[in-house]
Design an enzyme around this catalytic site. Structure first.
Site, PDB file in Angstrom:
ATOM      1  N   THR A   1      43.762  13.621 -17.632  1.00  0.00           N
ATOM      2  CA  THR A   1      42.412  13.577 -18.198  1.00  0.00           C
ATOM      3  C   THR A   1      42.354  12.749 -19.481  1.00  0.00           C
ATOM      4  O   THR A   1      41.286  12.421 -19.961  1.00  0.00           O
ATOM      5  CB  THR A   1      41.894  14.988 -18.545  1.00  0.00           C
ATOM      6  OG1 THR A   1      42.943  15.698 -19.191  1.00  0.00           O
ATOM      7  CG2 THR A   1      41.511  15.735 -17.289  1.00  0.00           C
TER       8      THR A   1
ATOM      9  N   HIS B   1      50.203  20.868 -22.986  1.00  0.00           N
ATOM     10  CA  HIS B   1      51.036  20.454 -21.853  1.00  0.00           C
ATOM     11  C   HIS B   1      52.504  20.756 -22.080  1.00  0.00           C
ATOM     12  O   HIS B   1      53.297  20.758 -21.149  1.00  0.00           O
ATOM     13  CB  HIS B   1      50.920  18.943 -21.636  1.00  0.00           C
ATOM     14  CG  HIS B   1      49.569  18.511 -21.145  1.00  0.00           C
ATOM     15  ND1 HIS B   1      48.763  17.669 -21.870  1.00  0.00           N
ATOM     16  CD2 HIS B   1      48.893  18.808 -20.009  1.00  0.00           C
ATOM     17  CE1 HIS B   1      47.638  17.461 -21.190  1.00  0.00           C
ATOM     18  NE2 HIS B   1      47.688  18.137 -20.069  1.00  0.00           N
TER      19      HIS B   1
ATOM     20  N   ARG C   1      32.937  18.998 -13.976  1.00  0.00           N
ATOM     21  CA  ARG C   1      33.595  18.002 -14.812  1.00  0.00           C
ATOM     22  C   ARG C   1      33.056  16.613 -14.578  1.00  0.00           C
ATOM     23  O   ARG C   1      32.615  16.277 -13.492  1.00  0.00           O
ATOM     24  CB  ARG C   1      35.097  18.010 -14.524  1.00  0.00           C
ATOM     25  CG  ARG C   1      35.848  18.568 -15.697  1.00  0.00           C
ATOM     26  CD  ARG C   1      37.250  18.917 -15.409  1.00  0.00           C
ATOM     27  NE  ARG C   1      38.048  17.848 -14.884  1.00  0.00           N
ATOM     28  CZ  ARG C   1      39.366  17.974 -14.798  1.00  0.00           C
ATOM     29  NH1 ARG C   1      39.957  19.059 -15.230  1.00  0.00           N
ATOM     30  NH2 ARG C   1      40.088  17.010 -14.300  1.00  0.00           N
TER      31      ARG C   1
ATOM     32  N   LYS D   1      36.786  26.647 -15.622  1.00  0.00           N
ATOM     33  CA  LYS D   1      35.933  25.818 -16.467  1.00  0.00           C
ATOM     34  C   LYS D   1      34.522  26.221 -16.114  1.00  0.00           C
ATOM     35  O   LYS D   1      34.232  26.570 -14.973  1.00  0.00           O
ATOM     36  CB  LYS D   1      36.161  24.340 -16.173  1.00  0.00           C
ATOM     37  CG  LYS D   1      37.593  23.944 -16.462  1.00  0.00           C
ATOM     38  CD  LYS D   1      37.766  22.447 -16.479  1.00  0.00           C
ATOM     39  CE  LYS D   1      39.180  22.086 -16.879  1.00  0.00           C
ATOM     40  NZ  LYS D   1      40.167  22.624 -15.903  1.00  0.00           N
TER      41      LYS D   1
ATOM     42  N   ASP E   1      46.450  29.879 -14.982  1.00  0.00           N
ATOM     43  CA  ASP E   1      45.170  29.515 -14.368  1.00  0.00           C
ATOM     44  C   ASP E   1      45.376  28.796 -13.031  1.00  0.00           C
ATOM     45  O   ASP E   1      44.441  28.578 -12.285  1.00  0.00           O
ATOM     46  CB  ASP E   1      44.347  28.652 -15.328  1.00  0.00           C
ATOM     47  CG  ASP E   1      45.066  27.391 -15.742  1.00  0.00           C
ATOM     48  OD1 ASP E   1      46.310  27.377 -15.714  1.00  0.00           O
ATOM     49  OD2 ASP E   1      44.388  26.412 -16.096  1.00  0.00           O
TER      50      ASP E   1
ATOM     51  N   LYS F   1      44.399  23.339 -31.112  1.00  0.00           N
ATOM     52  CA  LYS F   1      43.288  22.583 -31.681  1.00  0.00           C
ATOM     53  C   LYS F   1      43.330  22.673 -33.194  1.00  0.00           C
ATOM     54  O   LYS F   1      43.677  23.695 -33.753  1.00  0.00           O
ATOM     55  CB  LYS F   1      41.951  23.157 -31.212  1.00  0.00           C
ATOM     56  CG  LYS F   1      41.736  23.082 -29.722  1.00  0.00           C
ATOM     57  CD  LYS F   1      41.153  21.765 -29.301  1.00  0.00           C
ATOM     58  CE  LYS F   1      40.918  21.745 -27.804  1.00  0.00           C
ATOM     59  NZ  LYS F   1      40.851  20.432 -27.222  1.00  0.00           N
ATOM     60  N   THR F   2      42.982  21.580 -33.822  1.00  0.00           N
ATOM     61  CA  THR F   2      42.793  21.623 -35.265  1.00  0.00           C
ATOM     62  C   THR F   2      41.356  21.185 -35.499  1.00  0.00           C
ATOM     63  O   THR F   2      40.645  20.879 -34.556  1.00  0.00           O
ATOM     64  CB  THR F   2      43.733  20.640 -35.986  1.00  0.00           C
ATOM     65  OG1 THR F   2      43.374  19.316 -35.576  1.00  0.00           O
ATOM     66  CG2 THR F   2      45.176  20.919 -35.635  1.00  0.00           C
TER      67      THR F   2
ATOM     68  N   GLN G   1      45.313  20.086  -3.995  1.00  0.00           N
ATOM     69  CA  GLN G   1      46.529  20.518  -4.679  1.00  0.00           C
ATOM     70  C   GLN G   1      47.446  21.261  -3.705  1.00  0.00           C
ATOM     71  O   GLN G   1      48.658  21.136  -3.760  1.00  0.00           O
ATOM     72  CB  GLN G   1      46.187  21.427  -5.866  1.00  0.00           C
ATOM     73  CG  GLN G   1      47.409  21.828  -6.670  1.00  0.00           C
ATOM     74  CD  GLN G   1      47.051  22.490  -7.979  1.00  0.00           C
ATOM     75  OE1 GLN G   1      46.012  22.206  -8.582  1.00  0.00           O
ATOM     76  NE2 GLN G   1      47.916  23.365  -8.471  1.00  0.00           N
TER      77      GLN G   1
ATOM     78  N   HIS H   1      48.992  16.567 -24.638  1.00  0.00           N
ATOM     79  CA  HIS H   1      48.836  17.259 -25.908  1.00  0.00           C
ATOM     80  C   HIS H   1      49.750  18.481 -25.880  1.00  0.00           C
ATOM     81  O   HIS H   1      50.410  18.741 -24.872  1.00  0.00           O
ATOM     82  CB  HIS H   1      47.380  17.627 -26.192  1.00  0.00           C
ATOM     83  CG  HIS H   1      46.703  18.382 -25.085  1.00  0.00           C
ATOM     84  ND1 HIS H   1      46.959  19.710 -24.842  1.00  0.00           N
ATOM     85  CD2 HIS H   1      45.811  17.977 -24.154  1.00  0.00           C
ATOM     86  CE1 HIS H   1      46.241  20.097 -23.813  1.00  0.00           C
ATOM     87  NE2 HIS H   1      45.539  19.069 -23.360  1.00  0.00           N
TER      88      HIS H   1
ATOM     89  N   LYS I   1      41.414  29.013 -30.137  1.00  0.00           N
ATOM     90  CA  LYS I   1      42.089  28.275 -29.078  1.00  0.00           C
ATOM     91  C   LYS I   1      43.362  27.608 -29.584  1.00  0.00           C
ATOM     92  O   LYS I   1      43.368  26.980 -30.641  1.00  0.00           O
ATOM     93  CB  LYS I   1      41.138  27.205 -28.539  1.00  0.00           C
ATOM     94  CG  LYS I   1      41.464  26.715 -27.152  1.00  0.00           C
ATOM     95  CD  LYS I   1      40.267  25.933 -26.619  1.00  0.00           C
ATOM     96  CE  LYS I   1      40.608  24.942 -25.537  1.00  0.00           C
ATOM     97  NZ  LYS I   1      41.571  25.320 -24.529  1.00  0.00           N
TER      98      LYS I   1
END
Length: 430
Positions: A39, A47, A85, A81, A196, A234-235, A175, A44, A231
């Site tokens: 994506t 992962h 998307r 989600k 998930d 994340k910053t 998948q 990040h 979460k």
RNA sequence: GGGGGAAUACCAAAGCGGCCAACUGGGACGGACUGUAAAUCCGUUGACUUAUGUCUUCACAGGUUCGAAUCCUGUUUCCCCCA
């Protein structure tokens, strides 16, 4: 060589697995795959859990496959989600796939000659061969819609009423077929993934069973959480990327250093390869002197070194010491220009002509108008912040907004401006 | 379809003719303390500016008034009740 399941278990990385998996693994070298969605053009830290899982798998003597979802990325996983998307175009996707491949290839052992050498695959390579008709005839036939709709990820979307398109609905089938393909052609019998992914993975094992009567296994790792409920990964400035151009090694190091005490014990197990004993010793040391943040420092060291290398790690430590240590104006002045620039690499800069600089009357103008609003968009804000004691130049607090502008330039051309505790700016005089 | 109610700053929520740029809480941002943390305490939070200043705000458009977030008219949106 350690036992994969046991390893994950004590690290708190085992969420769920199919019952016979443990026996299956004990019987010899096995192959497992884990997928990454392209994506973005970088992984990040979210992962990283997947990466570590594969790494442990390989270290346990098994053969890992990292799959990049060139095909599945075109569809979009609806799992948990809330909304449909946006689809990425093919060119972007290709680019992302290439970038991810490059990053992934650094973590696992891909050396020829290694018996359990890692492999990198892209499901676009086999999915693109399929025609729609072939696919629904040869694959779709085996799985009922009832089965697919029963998945939590799908059910939730149906219940919420937001719905999901047929495209997203098909995702689990694609998948699932990936798993079948790798099982059939590469001898992959296990799929690993985040919790998930359980539903999607099981569709795969189901497909393998129905299409060819084969058996395959699933194992999921927990989603990483934070003790305060926000979460993970994340910053304020967004995701923490592995790509140094997106998240500087310094910022990356800082992220880990700022992990809370509650989370540190959990993270050190997940994101480092330190053994149980070492971790327990570190935890004990941490408890004895929590202010030293031994755990955080160790996590930051291990992870930063793994991702960016030792040099970058050391640079990050150095930068952190200067930025957050009790360094003074003198310390700053003592830095040579090269180090200075390295430390402040990535810090927003603004240039002012020397002549113009000489004519700036007070600090207020310097920080607002004359620095083109980079530091403060208006005089009013600058004034407020200065009066609130939130501004420092060259590590020295500015107390009077009308103070004249006669600071000593570092290297005869830089001023280091601090807004609050963590925001830095550089004014450079040409 | 009928009846009632509500719309206020990032969010929540007061205000119901002048003392309102608008109480209060949350969030955000600063400061002190500390461990670059948590908890706590303090300050700021429409804009520009720094003078006891100007400008733009209380769904939208008009109106009454010396003066409105507050009253009137219309419009839009949302909620509740009855059918």
């Amino acid at each position: 060589m350690n036992n994969f399941i046991d390893e994950l278990r004590w690290r708190g990385m085992l969420q769920d697995m199919t019952p016979e998996l443990e026996q299956h693994l004990n019987d010899g070298m096995r192959s497992a795959y884990l997928g990454f969605d392209p994506t973005a053009d970088s992984l990040h830290i979210g992962h990283l859990v997947g990466v570590m899982t594969l790494l442990h798998f390989q270290r346990s003597g098994h053969k890992p496959f990292a799959l990049v979802g060139g095909a599945t990325g075109m569809i979009g996983d609806p799992s948990f989600k809330s909304a449909e998307r946006n689809l990425l175009d093919k060119a972007t996707l290709d680019h992302n796939v290439e970038c991810l491949k490059k990053q992934l290839s650094k973590f696992l052992n891909f050396k020829e000659g290694t018996t359990n050498k890692a492999e990198l695959v892209n499901n676009y390579d086999w999915m693109s061969q399929f025609s729609f008709l072939e696919f629904i005839r040869d694959v779709g036939k085996y799985i009922t819609v009832n089965y697919m709709m029963a998945k939590d990820s799908v059910k939730r979307r149906l219940e919420e009423g937001s719905g999901l398109s047929f495209t997203e609905f098909s995702y689990q089938l694609i998948q699932g077929y990936d798993f079948f393909h790798l099982w059939k052609n590469k001898g992959v019998s296990i799929q690993l993934g985040g919790s998930d992914q359980w539903g999607n993975i099981v569709t795969g094992t189901e497909l393998i069973r129905k299409m060819e009567g084969g058996s395959a296994f699933a194992l999921t790792v927990p989603l990483i959480t934070k003790a305060d409920g926000s979460k993970f990964g994340k910053t304020e400035s967004g995701s923490v990327w592995l790509d140094p151009d997106k998240t500087s090694p310094y910022a990356f190091y800082q992220f880990w250093l700022n992990v809370s005490d509650e989370d540190a014990s959990k993270y050190i197990r997940i994101f480092t390869l330190l053994d149980k004993n070492s971790i327990e010793i570190l935890e004990k040391q941490h408890q004895e002197a929590p202010h030293l943040r031994i755990l955080q420092k160790e996590i930051a060291k291990q992870v930063t070194t793994m991702i960016h290398g030792e040099q970058e790690y050391e640079m990050a430590v150095k930068a952190s010491e200067i930025l957050f240590g009790k360094s003074s104006t003198e310390d700053l002045a003592a830095l040579d220009e090269r180090t200075f620039l390295q430390v402040f690499d990535g810090v927003p800069q603004v240039q002012i002509d020397r002549e113009e600089y000489m004519n700036i009357g007070n600090v207020l103008d310097l920080l607002s108008e004359k620095s083109q609003g980079l530091i403060f968009p208006s005089k009013g804000e600058a004034r407020k912040m200065i009066q609130g004691g939130g501004v420092a130049i060259n590590k020295e607090k500015v107390s009077d907004p009308n103070a004249s502008n006669n600071y000593t330039l570092l290297q005869n051309k830089y001023l280091l401006v601090q807004k609050g505790k963590k925001q830095y700016f550089i004014i450079s005089i040409k």
